[in-house]
Enzyme design. Structure first.
Site, mmCIF file in Angstrom:
data_model
loop_
_atom_site.group_PDB
_atom_site.id
_atom_site.type_symbol
_atom_site.label_atom_id
_atom_site.label_comp_id
_atom_site.label_asym_id
_atom_site.label_seq_id
_atom_site.Cartn_x
_atom_site.Cartn_y
_atom_site.Cartn_z
ATOM 1 N N TYR A 122 -17.597 9.833 7.082
ATOM 2 C CA TYR A 122 -16.838 8.605 6.819
ATOM 3 C C TYR A 122 -17.663 7.629 5.981
ATOM 4 O O TYR A 122 -17.123 6.817 5.244
ATOM 5 C CB TYR A 122 -16.392 7.968 8.144
ATOM 6 C CG TYR A 122 -15.245 7.002 7.986
ATOM 7 C CD1 TYR A 122 -14.050 7.391 7.401
ATOM 8 C CD2 TYR A 122 -15.361 5.690 8.435
ATOM 9 C CE1 TYR A 122 -12.999 6.500 7.252
ATOM 10 C CE2 TYR A 122 -14.317 4.801 8.302
ATOM 11 C CZ TYR A 122 -13.141 5.206 7.711
ATOM 12 O OH TYR A 122 -12.106 4.310 7.560
ATOM 13 N N LYS B 283 -14.886 -0.933 7.138
ATOM 14 C CA LYS B 283 -13.873 -1.118 8.183
ATOM 15 C C LYS B 283 -14.404 -1.981 9.331
ATOM 16 O O LYS B 283 -13.637 -2.711 9.979
ATOM 17 C CB LYS B 283 -13.399 0.235 8.714
ATOM 18 C CG LYS B 283 -12.586 1.048 7.729
ATOM 19 C CD LYS B 283 -11.243 0.409 7.425
ATOM 20 C CE LYS B 283 -10.351 1.365 6.645
ATOM 21 N NZ LYS B 283 -9.023 0.790 6.350
ATOM 22 N N ALA C 68 -12.603 3.575 -1.860
ATOM 23 C CA ALA C 68 -14.028 3.595 -2.204
ATOM 24 C C ALA C 68 -14.201 4.638 -3.303
ATOM 25 O O ALA C 68 -13.551 5.693 -3.275
ATOM 26 C CB ALA C 68 -14.890 3.957 -0.999
ATOM 27 N N ARG D 170 -2.524 11.914 1.664
ATOM 28 C CA ARG D 170 -3.222 12.203 0.409
ATOM 29 C C ARG D 170 -4.499 11.371 0.319
ATOM 30 O O ARG D 170 -5.526 11.837 -0.167
ATOM 31 C CB ARG D 170 -2.309 11.920 -0.780
ATOM 32 C CG ARG D 170 -2.836 12.455 -2.099
ATOM 33 C CD ARG D 170 -1.795 12.328 -3.185
ATOM 34 N NE ARG D 170 -0.558 13.013 -2.824
ATOM 35 C CZ ARG D 170 0.546 12.976 -3.574
ATOM 36 N NH1 ARG D 170 0.559 12.276 -4.698
ATOM 37 N NH2 ARG D 170 1.616 13.632 -3.192
ATOM 38 N N ILE E 298 -4.873 11.338 10.027
ATOM 39 C CA ILE E 298 -3.515 11.687 9.607
ATOM 40 C C ILE E 298 -3.635 12.405 8.266
ATOM 41 O O ILE E 298 -4.376 11.950 7.381
ATOM 42 C CB ILE E 298 -2.620 10.444 9.461
ATOM 43 C CG1 ILE E 298 -2.497 9.713 10.797
ATOM 44 C CG2 ILE E 298 -1.232 10.826 8.952
ATOM 45 C CD1 ILE E 298 -1.694 8.415 10.718
ATOM 46 N N GLY F 206 0.765 -1.233 0.000
ATOM 47 C CA GLY F 206 0.000 0.000 0.000
ATOM 48 C C GLY F 206 0.796 1.283 0.000
ATOM 49 O O GLY F 206 0.238 2.357 0.273
ATOM 50 N N ASP G 10 -1.056 -4.825 -7.573
ATOM 51 C CA ASP G 10 -2.460 -4.455 -7.496
ATOM 52 C C ASP G 10 -3.190 -5.665 -6.920
ATOM 53 O O ASP G 10 -3.203 -6.732 -7.537
ATOM 54 C CB ASP G 10 -2.970 -4.119 -8.902
ATOM 55 C CG ASP G 10 -4.431 -3.681 -8.922
ATOM 56 O OD1 ASP G 10 -5.171 -4.018 -7.977
ATOM 57 O OD2 ASP G 10 -4.842 -3.023 -9.899
ATOM 58 N N VAL G 11 -3.782 -5.513 -5.748
ATOM 59 C CA VAL G 11 -4.375 -6.670 -5.064
ATOM 60 C C VAL G 11 -5.575 -7.246 -5.813
ATOM 61 O O VAL G 11 -6.046 -8.331 -5.478
ATOM 62 C CB VAL G 11 -4.782 -6.337 -3.620
ATOM 63 C CG1 VAL G 11 -3.552 -6.106 -2.761
ATOM 64 C CG2 VAL G 11 -5.726 -5.138 -3.567
ATOM 65 N N ILE H 155 0.828 5.761 5.313
ATOM 66 C CA ILE H 155 1.049 5.001 6.545
ATOM 67 C C ILE H 155 2.011 3.852 6.274
ATOM 68 O O ILE H 155 2.829 3.505 7.133
ATOM 69 C CB ILE H 155 -0.292 4.495 7.099
ATOM 70 C CG1 ILE H 155 -1.106 5.670 7.651
ATOM 71 C CG2 ILE H 155 -0.079 3.446 8.189
ATOM 72 C CD1 ILE H 155 -2.500 5.306 8.114
#
Length: 258
Positions: free
Chosen positions: A159, A166, A99, A198, A195, A17, A68-69, A24
């Site tokens: 959110y 999540k 999303a 971007r 945080i 990622g 790319d997962v 992160i």
């Protein structure tokens, strides 16, 4: 294993990622490198390569791979490379979420089936797929870590769609921890506070969330990606050997405030 409980010397792993200098994933990779680990670090799109290559030195020059997962061949190649290079894995960090903007900025009740499915696939089920591939390489045990957010537990304005996604991710962590625990594989979610990355800028009115965290958290500050990385080291190192199935808040205490 070293007798230093927070050391990652001799440990190997995958961090997924990485997108840019705000990621992160970068904070995790820097902390793992400083603790002595060797890594493969992945980025999800060819366009990200120009942003991630200059970051290699901060991470101790890990091997960088495109993954790319959603592409099974790329995921297979990633774990094949880990097996060729080390023959084992000690940790895997899943640091990705997505999303579609229209679905993310609208009400949950109005989200499209396609948008919900894509968000769930990239943000949740990809962790399960990566764990399945990592399991055979963790014969001596290991640690799987993903990234969540407080909006999984409570309603957080704007959110939206990512809240249910999540929540599914955190539930998956608990079930995977129960299933993989007998093999010595531990599974966790880290739940950072806001945080200024971007990726976070895609959340509508994100600055309102950030200001609330700065003014209302007990420590009166935002966390940094490096703070998240240090917690990942704790969980993946010998210091965290008796912990599994947890969601650990890394948010300056913001989650305890009403």
């Amino acid at each position: 294993m070293t007798n230093q409980p927070f050391s990652m010397q001799g440990m190997t792993g995958i961090i997924t990622g990485l997108a840019n200098g705000d990621s992160i994933a970068l904070g995790c990779a820097k902390a793992m490198h400083q603790a002595g680990a060797e890594m493969i670090v992945t980025y999800g799109h060819p366009k990200a390569e120009s942003h991630v290559q200059p970051l290699a030195g901060e991470m101790g020059h890990p091997e960088l791979m495109l993954c790319d997962v959603r592409e099974a061949a790329q995921v297979d190649a990633l774990f094949r490379r880990a097996a060729e290079r080390w023959g084992k894995l000690d940790f895997l960090i899943h640091s990705m979420a997505f999303a579609p903007r229209d679905d993310l900025h609208g009400r949950v009740v109005d989200c499209s089936w396609e948008g919900f499915a894509l968000a769930m696939d990239i943000s949740c089920h990809s962790f399960i797929r990566l764990a399945r591939q990592a399991e055979p390489l963790m014969q001596a045990g290991g640690t799987l870590i993903t990234m969540s957010y407080y909006g999984a537990e409570k309603v957080v304005d704007n959110y939206n769609l990512m809240g249910p996604v999540k929540a599914a991710l955190e539930s998956s962590v608990r079930y995977m921890a129960a299933e993989l625990g007998p093999k010595g594989i531990r599974v966790h979610a880290l739940s950072p506070g806001p945080i200024r990355t971007r990726a976070a800028s895609g959340i509508q009115d994100f600055e309102d969330l950030a200001r609330d965290a700065e003014t209302r958290s007990p420590l009166r500050r935002l966390v940094a990606t490096e703070d998240v990385g240090q917690c990942a080291v704790f969980l993946a190192s010998g210091a965290g050997q008796s912990l599994t199935g947890s969601t650990l808040y890394v948010d300056a205490g913001h989650n305890i405030k009403a």
